[in-house]
Design an enzyme around this catalytic site. Structure first.
Site, short mmCIF file in Angstrom:
data_model
loop_
_atom_site.label_atom_id
_atom_site.label_comp_id
_atom_site.label_asym_id
_atom_site.label_seq_id
_atom_site.Cartn_x
_atom_site.Cartn_y
_atom_site.Cartn_z
N LYS A 160 1.01 -0.80 0.42
CA LYS A 160 0.01 -0.03 -0.12
C LYS A 160 0.93 1.39 0.13
CE LYS A 160 -1.73 3.36 2.51
NZ LYS A 160 -1.04 4.50 1.74
N GLU A 232 9.26 1.55 11.13
CA GLU A 232 10.43 2.55 10.48
C GLU A 232 9.79 3.85 10.50
OE1 GLU A 232 12.97 0.95 10.44
OE2 GLU A 232 13.48 -0.12 10.13
N CYS A 266 14.36 10.07 6.27
CA CYS A 266 13.98 9.73 7.84
C CYS A 266 15.19 10.09 8.33
CB CYS A 266 13.55 8.34 8.05
SG CYS A 266 14.65 7.02 6.65
N GLU A 363 10.55 16.45 14.00
CA GLU A 363 10.62 15.93 12.93
C GLU A 363 10.42 17.19 11.54
OE1 GLU A 363 9.16 12.83 10.42
OE2 GLU A 363 11.28 11.82 10.66
P1 NAD Z 1 2.80 8.48 6.94
O1 NAD Z 1 2.66 8.03 8.42
O2 NAD Z 1 1.02 9.58 6.89
O3 NAD Z 1 2.06 7.89 6.34
C1 NAD Z 1 2.23 6.81 5.98
C2 NAD Z 1 2.12 5.18 4.93
O4 NAD Z 1 0.48 5.06 6.48
C3 NAD Z 1 0.79 6.00 4.07
O5 NAD Z 1 0.97 4.93 3.26
C4 NAD Z 1 -0.95 6.57 4.33
O6 NAD Z 1 -1.59 6.42 3.25
C5 NAD Z 1 -0.36 5.26 5.55
N1 NAD Z 1 -1.66 5.23 5.74
C6 NAD Z 1 -2.05 6.44 7.27
N2 NAD Z 1 -3.48 6.40 7.92
C7 NAD Z 1 -2.91 5.23 8.18
C8 NAD Z 1 -3.89 4.42 9.49
N3 NAD Z 1 -4.47 4.61 9.87
N4 NAD Z 1 -3.19 2.69 8.88
C9 NAD Z 1 -2.71 2.24 7.96
N5 NAD Z 1 -2.16 2.81 7.60
C10 NAD Z 1 -1.78 4.21 7.61
O7 NAD Z 1 3.01 9.39 6.44
P2 NAD Z 1 4.08 9.62 5.61
O8 NAD Z 1 4.10 11.26 5.50
O9 NAD Z 1 3.40 9.01 4.45
O10 NAD Z 1 5.47 9.96 5.02
C11 NAD Z 1 6.57 10.40 6.01
C12 NAD Z 1 7.12 9.96 7.82
O11 NAD Z 1 8.34 8.91 6.65
C13 NAD Z 1 8.32 10.40 8.15
O12 NAD Z 1 7.90 10.43 9.41
C14 NAD Z 1 9.26 9.77 7.47
O13 NAD Z 1 10.66 10.24 8.72
C15 NAD Z 1 9.11 8.90 8.24
N6 NAD Z 1 9.77 7.60 7.11
C16 NAD Z 1 10.35 6.22 8.30
C17 NAD Z 1 11.55 6.10 7.00
C18 NAD Z 1 12.70 4.99 8.55
O14 NAD Z 1 13.14 3.68 8.14
N7 NAD Z 1 12.61 5.47 9.62
C19 NAD Z 1 11.93 5.50 6.17
C20 NAD Z 1 11.43 6.85 4.98
C21 NAD Z 1 9.78 7.35 5.64
#
Ligand code: NAD
Length: 506
Positions: A160, A232, A266, A363
């Site tokens: 997804k 993550e 990240c 962040e």
């Molecule tokens: P987000 O949490 O908004 O969304 C991530 C994913 O979760 C999306 O696909 C979204 O549609 C889905 N989602 C949203 N609500 C959900 C729910 N209730 N149930 C299941 N899925 C749901 O994050 P983002 O804005 O897309 O990404 C940025 C974040 O990702 C930053 O905080 C970044 O640090 C983190 N990140 C972490 C790593 C790591 O390896 N630690 C790597 C890349 C990004």
């Protein structure tokens, strides 16, 4: 409601896609489950052969992938090849070569004398269907990159992707099919949070990458089904620069580590602590380097592109405004790029910052370098650890003793010494976080074993008619057990001797 995928550089809609309803996810997982039944019977060599073909096709399709990735993220083309594709090709090679070693049955030699005679092995078996829920910052790395070890371990995968950037994952899955991956083994369901929730309700494990807040929602939902999750999450990675550091290298690594992908990584460097004697010199070097950067459309030769989402751009604006209101000074940047149409935020250097400002504690995920003066190494360490996040960190210094002390004390999942960001592109090394940055690892042995059930097999070697703990439970056996325990486990020799004599007598 349909999903509109927009180009953040031109703000034009690239395509409109229907969002997968819960019933679509149920059907996708059912198809994946059927495909996985056959796939789990294939050998590591067969799986690797398909992945190598996938790697060739990714390279053959590099131009088209570049078009898709730059269109949905607004990143410079060089970053697509230099980062996403580079990472993915290397990761495929790593998993194809190492999966079998990581997942081969392991022989275990029991420590306790009474079970030494048993043959003990532990084996890894695929979990079934892995649901991958991913963010938008690396649309290929965070989707296909995470799927590769899951597939090598014998699972099916349903991805997804972020609703902002679903096209790269869709194209990746299409290429994987052309490379010979069985139909339905790797699928993509496009949608928002509800689609992610439906996937949590169906999959056998969720590998989630995204924000802390969503991560908490994911684990709560997964708890209802008691399925494992890896999380993550976000980061607020500190960089420490001490007075004996190579300042030119530190400045180069800082600017790249903080601004690559417009800081939407990240493990971006999100705050910098510089020891007082070299503070001004370091700041001057950073400003000079940032001034030389070129920002613009991905087709041009540029260093920085756009941010990927308007929400993220606004969050960065808010943090910068909040910092300025509390006394921070902008040395360069600090605003949307007025010469460009899309979500461009100028690369920014902030000084006079402190931990009362959100730009130093929350962040940012944007092209911002906030720099703070530290009295000495320990002061820098205290500031670095003063965070709810614990993903990565970097140190620039020459004194080995000090470096060793800092690496040991930093509360993070990784530390780069005299380097930045580089740990992510070593698929052989575990990568994960602590505190609010989540738990579970991608990469290394843990990065593939998490996609497996582990089963321990204990085989009797001698075939005795009776074993000591079996029924009947007699007083005599209880006495013997006490003597045996004292003999084996007590540290006093008198107790051992008494136990030995007791055993002989009984
Ligand atoms: P987000 O949490 O908004 O969304 C991530 C994913 O979760 C999306 O696909 C979204 O549609 C889905 N989602 C949203 N609500 C959900 C729910 N209730 N149930 C299941 N899925 C749901 O994050 P983002 O804005 O897309 O990404 C940025 C974040 O990702 C930053 O905080 C970044 O640090 C983190 N990140 C972490 C790593 C790591 O390896 N630690 C790597 C890349 C990004």
């Amino acid at each position: 409601m349909n999903i509109k995928v927009r180009n953040p550089a031109t703000l034009a809609t690239i395509v409109e896609l229907p969002a997968a309803a819960p019933a679509d996810v149920v059907a996708a997982v059912a198809r994946a489950r059927a495909a996985q039944q056959l796939w789990q019977g294939t050998s590591f060599t067969e799986r690797a052969r398909i992945l190598y073909r996938l790697r060739d096709l990714l390279l053959d399709e590099g131009e088209k992938l570049g078009d898709i990735l730059t269109a949905e993220t607004g990143r410079p083309r060089a970053e697509v090849y230099g980062n996403e594709l580079f990472y993915l090709c290397d990761a495929i090679g790593t998993w194809a070569k190492k999966a079998e070693t990581y997942l081969s049955p392991q022989t275990i030699k029991p420590h306790f004398a009474l079970v030494k005679a048993k043959k003990v092995t532990t084996v890894y078996a695929p979990r079934g269907v892995i649901g991958i829920i991913s963010p938008w910052n690396f649309p290929l790395t965070m989707t296909l990159g995470e799927a590769i070890p899951a597939l090598m371990a014998g699972n099916a995968v349903v991805i997804k992707p972020s609703e902002l950037t679903p096209l790269s994952a869709q194209f990746g899955a299409e290429i994987a099919l052309r490379a010979g991956l069985p139909e339905n083994l790797l699928q993509v369901v496009v949608g928002r949070g509800e689609t992610g929730e439906a996937l949590i309700d169906q999959a056998d494990m969720i590998a989630f990458t995204g924000s802390v807040e969503t991560g908490k929602r994911v684990i709560r939902r997964a708890a209802e089904r008691l399925i494992p999750v890896s999380l993550e999450l976000g980061g607020k990675d500190p960089m420490i620069v001490l007075k004996d550091a190579d300042l030119d290298r530190a400045a180069g690594a800082c600017v790249w580590g903080a601004l690559m992908n417009s800081g939407q990584i990240c493990t971006s460097i999100e705050r910098v602590y510089v020891e007082a004697p070299v503070y001004q010199l370091f700041v001057d070097k950073i400003v000079a380097k940032v001034r030389a950067l070129r920002q613009g459309a991905s087709a041009d030769e540029v260093d920085l592109g756009t941010m990927t989402s308007e929400t993220q751009l606004k969050l960065v604006e808010t943090q910068v405004a909040d910092a300025i209101a509390l006394g921070a000074k902008v040395l360069i940047g600090g605003r949307r790029n007025p010469a460009l149409l899309g979500y461009y935020f100028e690369p920014t250097v902030l000084v006079d910052v402190d931990h009362s400002m959100s730009v130093m504690t929350e962040e940012t995920f944007g092209p911002i370098i906030p720099i703070m003066k530290a009295d000495d190494a320990n002061h820098a360490l205290r500031l670095a650890n003063d965070s709810r996040f614990g993903l990565g960190a970097s140190i620039f210094a020459r004194d080995k003793v000090v470096v060793e002390h800092l690496t040991a004390e930093l509360q993070s999942g990784a530390v780069c010494v005299n380097d930045s960001l580089v740990n992510f592109i070593i698929p052989d090394a575990p990568m994960g976080g602590r505190k609010d940055s989540g738990f579970g690892y991608r990469h290394g042995a843990e990065g593939i074993r998490k996609f497996c059930h582990q089963k321990t097999i204990v085989t009797d070697r001698f075939g005795l008619k009776e074993e000591f703990p079996w029924y009947p439970a007699t007083q005599k056996k209880a006495q013997q057990a006490r003597h045996l325990l004292n003999l084996l486990c007590h540290s006093g020799w008198r107790h051992k001797l008494r136990a030995f004599m007791g055993l002989i007598r009984s």
